[in-house]
Motif scaffolding. Sequence first.
Motif, PDB file in Angstrom:
ATOM      1  N   LEU A 160       0.841  -1.200   0.000  1.00 32.47           N
ATOM      2  CA  LEU A 160       0.000   0.000   0.000  1.00 32.47           C
ATOM      3  C   LEU A 160       0.875   1.249   0.000  1.00 32.47           C
ATOM      4  CD1 LEU A 160      -2.680   1.453   0.164  1.00 32.47           C
ATOM      5  CD2 LEU A 160      -2.618   1.165   2.654  1.00 32.47           C
ATOM      6  N   MET A 161       1.897   1.241   0.847  1.00 31.48           N
ATOM      7  CA  MET A 161       2.804   2.386   0.907  1.00 31.48           C
ATOM      8  C   MET A 161       3.531   2.552  -0.421  1.00 31.48           C
ATOM      9  SD  MET A 161       3.675   4.797   2.730  1.00 31.48           S
ATOM     10  CE  MET A 161       4.216   4.987   4.386  1.00 31.48           C
ATOM     11  N   GLU A 162       3.926   1.461  -1.033  1.00 38.25           N
ATOM     12  CA  GLU A 162       4.610   1.511  -2.327  1.00 38.25           C
ATOM     13  C   GLU A 162       3.689   2.115  -3.388  1.00 38.25           C
ATOM     14  OE1 GLU A 162       6.724  -1.621  -5.344  1.00 38.25           O
ATOM     15  OE2 GLU A 162       6.755  -2.037  -3.199  1.00 38.25           O
ATOM     16  N   THR A 163       2.425   1.721  -3.385  1.00 42.80           N
ATOM     17  CA  THR A 163       1.452   2.258  -4.333  1.00 42.80           C
ATOM     18  C   THR A 163       1.253   3.754  -4.115  1.00 42.80           C
ATOM     19  OG1 THR A 163       0.313   0.149  -4.455  1.00 42.80           O
ATOM     20  CG2 THR A 163      -0.921   2.074  -5.163  1.00 42.80           C
ATOM     21  N   LEU A 164       1.153   4.146  -2.846  1.00 46.82           N
ATOM     22  CA  LEU A 164       0.985   5.571  -2.525  1.00 46.82           C
ATOM     23  C   LEU A 164       2.182   6.388  -2.993  1.00 46.82           C
ATOM     24  CD1 LEU A 164      -0.601   5.406   1.038  1.00 46.82           C
ATOM     25  CD2 LEU A 164      -1.704   6.121  -1.087  1.00 46.82           C
TER      26      LEU A 164
END
Length: 100
Positions: A19-23
């Motif tokens: 999720l953090m990578e996508t953000l």
Amino acid sequence: DNRPRYGKRRRGSTITSPLMETLVETDAGLLESARRMNNLMEQQMEADAEERRLAREERREERREELAERREERMAQQQFNDSFLDVLRSLVSAVEKNNK
């Protein structure tokens, strides 16, 4: 074990969560879009400023031409006036000579 492995690293990546990578990728995309938009706006502002500068220069040139035309008209009018006065002086002189 079917659980996602958040500690798994990609090359050079220190992000621990998908999720953090996508953000972060989304933020990077938004930042790049904002940079492109800013660049386009700067180019448009520069083009507008150049257009205004050219329009000012064109108006100055038109004023110079108008002033030159008016100067020529004044000179022509002055020459006409001088010639007309010469004719009047000649007529007055001829009348004076005739009346003597």
